[in-house]
Scaffold this active site. Structure first.
Site, PDB file in Angstrom:
ATOM      1  N   GLU A  45      37.582  75.740  28.185  1.00 26.91           N
ATOM      2  CA  GLU A  45      38.222  75.452  26.890  1.00 26.91           C
ATOM      3  C   GLU A  45      39.214  74.288  27.082  1.00 26.91           C
ATOM      4  O   GLU A  45      39.879  74.202  28.123  1.00 26.91           O
ATOM      5  CB  GLU A  45      39.024  76.691  26.452  1.00 26.91           C
ATOM      6  CG  GLU A  45      39.887  76.516  25.211  1.00 26.91           C
ATOM      7  CD  GLU A  45      40.835  77.715  24.984  1.00 26.91           C
ATOM      8  OE1 GLU A  45      41.318  78.307  25.973  1.00 26.91           O
ATOM      9  OE2 GLU A  45      41.088  78.031  23.810  1.00 26.91           O
ATOM     10  N   ASN A 105      39.857  73.952  17.675  1.00 29.89           N
ATOM     11  CA  ASN A 105      39.660  74.164  19.106  1.00 29.89           C
ATOM     12  C   ASN A 105      38.141  74.308  19.275  1.00 29.89           C
ATOM     13  O   ASN A 105      37.560  75.329  18.901  1.00 29.89           O
ATOM     14  CB  ASN A 105      40.405  75.433  19.531  1.00 29.89           C
ATOM     15  CG  ASN A 105      40.387  75.641  21.022  1.00 29.89           C
ATOM     16  OD1 ASN A 105      39.537  75.120  21.728  1.00 29.89           O
ATOM     17  ND2 ASN A 105      41.320  76.442  21.508  1.00 29.89           N
ATOM     18  N   LYS A 122      36.498  77.475  17.544  1.00 31.96           N
ATOM     19  CA  LYS A 122      37.037  78.788  17.944  1.00 31.96           C
ATOM     20  C   LYS A 122      37.430  79.641  16.738  1.00 31.96           C
ATOM     21  O   LYS A 122      38.202  79.192  15.874  1.00 31.96           O
ATOM     22  CB  LYS A 122      38.239  78.569  18.863  1.00 31.96           C
ATOM     23  CG  LYS A 122      38.843  79.822  19.458  1.00 31.96           C
ATOM     24  CD  LYS A 122      39.932  79.439  20.453  1.00 31.96           C
ATOM     25  CE  LYS A 122      40.581  80.632  21.120  1.00 31.96           C
ATOM     26  NZ  LYS A 122      41.603  80.211  22.112  1.00 31.96           N
ATOM     27  N   GLU A 141      48.770  78.548  19.225  1.00 28.30           N
ATOM     28  CA  GLU A 141      47.435  78.106  18.762  1.00 28.30           C
ATOM     29  C   GLU A 141      47.322  78.143  17.245  1.00 28.30           C
ATOM     30  O   GLU A 141      46.668  77.293  16.650  1.00 28.30           O
ATOM     31  CB  GLU A 141      46.336  78.966  19.400  1.00 28.30           C
ATOM     32  CG  GLU A 141      46.041  78.565  20.825  1.00 28.30           C
ATOM     33  CD  GLU A 141      44.753  79.166  21.341  1.00 28.30           C
ATOM     34  OE1 GLU A 141      43.681  78.884  20.782  1.00 28.30           O
ATOM     35  OE2 GLU A 141      44.826  79.925  22.324  1.00 28.30           O
ATOM     36  N   CYS A 167      37.450  81.342  24.843  1.00 30.49           N
ATOM     37  CA  CYS A 167      38.610  82.100  25.342  1.00 30.49           C
ATOM     38  C   CYS A 167      38.809  83.450  24.665  1.00 30.49           C
ATOM     39  O   CYS A 167      38.134  84.404  24.955  1.00 30.49           O
ATOM     40  CB  CYS A 167      39.867  81.240  25.263  1.00 30.49           C
ATOM     41  SG  CYS A 167      41.171  81.953  26.284  1.00 30.49           S
ATOM     42  N   ASN A 192      41.583  79.327  28.755  1.00 33.51           N
ATOM     43  CA  ASN A 192      42.900  79.026  29.327  1.00 33.51           C
ATOM     44  C   ASN A 192      43.702  80.289  29.100  1.00 33.51           C
ATOM     45  O   ASN A 192      44.118  80.549  27.962  1.00 33.51           O
ATOM     46  CB  ASN A 192      43.615  77.912  28.563  1.00 33.51           C
ATOM     47  CG  ASN A 192      43.068  76.522  28.803  1.00 33.51           C
ATOM     48  OD1 ASN A 192      43.671  75.718  29.487  1.00 33.51           O
ATOM     49  ND2 ASN A 192      41.926  76.224  28.200  1.00 33.51           N
TER      50      ASN A 192
HETATM   51  N1  CDV Z   1      43.472  80.462  25.037  1.00 33.09           N
HETATM   52  C1  CDV Z   1      43.412  81.763  24.708  1.00 33.09           C
HETATM   53  O1  CDV Z   1      42.773  82.133  23.742  1.00 33.09           O
HETATM   54  N2  CDV Z   1      44.132  82.605  25.468  1.00 33.09           N
HETATM   55  C2  CDV Z   1      44.230  84.016  25.191  1.00 33.09           C
HETATM   56  C3  CDV Z   1      45.546  84.558  25.647  1.00 33.09           C
HETATM   57  C4  CDV Z   1      46.661  84.015  24.860  1.00 33.09           C
HETATM   58  C5  CDV Z   1      45.576  86.085  25.567  1.00 33.09           C
HETATM   59  C6  CDV Z   1      43.110  84.802  25.846  1.00 33.09           C
HETATM   60  O2  CDV Z   1      42.554  85.671  25.173  1.00 33.09           O
HETATM   61  O3  CDV Z   1      42.834  84.620  27.023  1.00 33.09           O
END
Ligand code: CDV
Length: 307
Positions: A45, A105, A122, A141, A167, A192
């Site tokens: 990501e 994103n 996303k 975010e 993510c 991330n």
């Molecule tokens: N970049 C993300 O979406 N990170 C989230 C964190 C903040 C919990 C994740 O689900 O990994």
């Protein structure tokens, strides 16, 4: 049908690191992947920049410089050219600013011919939109991105049915089932994940890595699909993000795992015929799902306690 699949984990990207430097690191991993026979490569990501949602800025337009207004662009064209020369498909995430001024994103899937064949924005944005003084770490975010408008789609690429998630999406069964219902055979997930980003002292890094892996393994098993989950990780501007990149088979077993927290390639051979077993037995959706009992999933967002 077999395919050698790679995950290109990327170590921390510092605030002042330019796109060209990052793309050079991506290309070094792509070269290694090619040398190891990889046919399809997955990057994280927001591969091109530091994970800036940890920083608050009042005027969000000041952060537009983290976004790409076209893809490919001058910085990423060499990566596209290299992949095309290798006949390698790939996917990576970046921050997208559309001509209409919308911020997403985003992740793209690129065919071996160099065409963008699928775009995903996303869906599940974690965190908050305003500065929260009581937090030890900001996760903004919701300030810098709109929730994606694409939904979860698949494409047949290099003979396999592929779909993307980003993510936080990996933690939601709805993501996996939306892709599973389209017969997905390979789910790619860039992430991330900060090692600390809330107030709970009890939630150590081991638990966070476990929840990541549990989510990916369960999603792969319950939809009988391969999954490649790839981190951007290590130290970024003094903040730690966990590594833990994995490739998972349709039985939910981890078949490749990153060892460190830096730039690192993981590789596994995927036999997509193995997806058929689960899809035709326990997870034969056509035979066993009971959609007459699932209305609540799409009609209700939060928990309602009525007893
Ligand atoms: N970049 C993300 O979406 N990170 C989230 C964190 C903040 C919990 C994740 O689900 O990994």
């Amino acid at each position: 049908m077999n395919m050698i699949v790679g995950g290109a984990q990327i170590g921390g990207i510092q605030k002042d690191e330019g796109r060209e430097a990052v793309v050079a690191r991506m290309m070094a991993l792509m070269q290694e992947a090619h040398d190891r026979g990889v046919e399809f490569l997955v990057y994280p990501e927001m591969t091109l920049t530091t994970f800036f949602p940890r920083f608050y800025v009042e005027d969000r337009a000041e952060f537009d410089h983290w976004f790409e207004t076209e893809m490919p662009n001058a910085a990423t064209q060499p990566l596209f050219d290299m992949a095309k020369g290798f006949g390698m498909g790939f996917t990576f995430g970046y921050c997208e600013l559309t001509p209409e001024g919308l911020h997403y994103n985003t992740s793209i899937l690129v065919s071996p011919e160099g065409e963008i064949v699928l775009t995903y924005r996303k869906t599940h944005l974690p965190g908050h939109a305003e500065y929260e003084a009581e937090r030890t770490h900001q996760h903004l975010e919701k300030r810098y991105f709109l929730a994606g408008d694409t939904g979860f789609n698949v494409v047949r690429n290099q003979g396999a049915i592929m779909g993307m998630a980003i993510c936080n999406d990996r933690r939601w069964p709805e993501t996996w089932r939306s892709l599973g219902l389209q017969g997905v055979e390979l789910v790619t997930i860039g992430y991330n994940t900060p090692s600390q980003n809330n107030l709970s002292a009890e939630e150590g890094i081991e638990r966070r890595v476990y929840h990541h892996e549990l989510s990916v393994c369960a999603g792969a098993y319950q939809n009988s699909t391969y999954a490649v989950a790839v981190a951007k990780c290590g130290m970024e501007d003094g903040n730690h993000m966990f590594a833990g990149s994995i490739i998972v088979d349709p039985d939910g077993f981890v078949i490749a795992r990153a060892q460190g927290e830096g730039d690192e390639l993981i590789v596994a051979e995927c036999d997509f015929d193995k997806c058929a077993f689960g899809k035709s037995t326990v997870f034969n959706f056509d035979a066993h799902r009971r959609i007459e009992h699932y209305d609540r999933i799409t009609e209700q967002t939060g928990v309602k306690i009525e007893v």
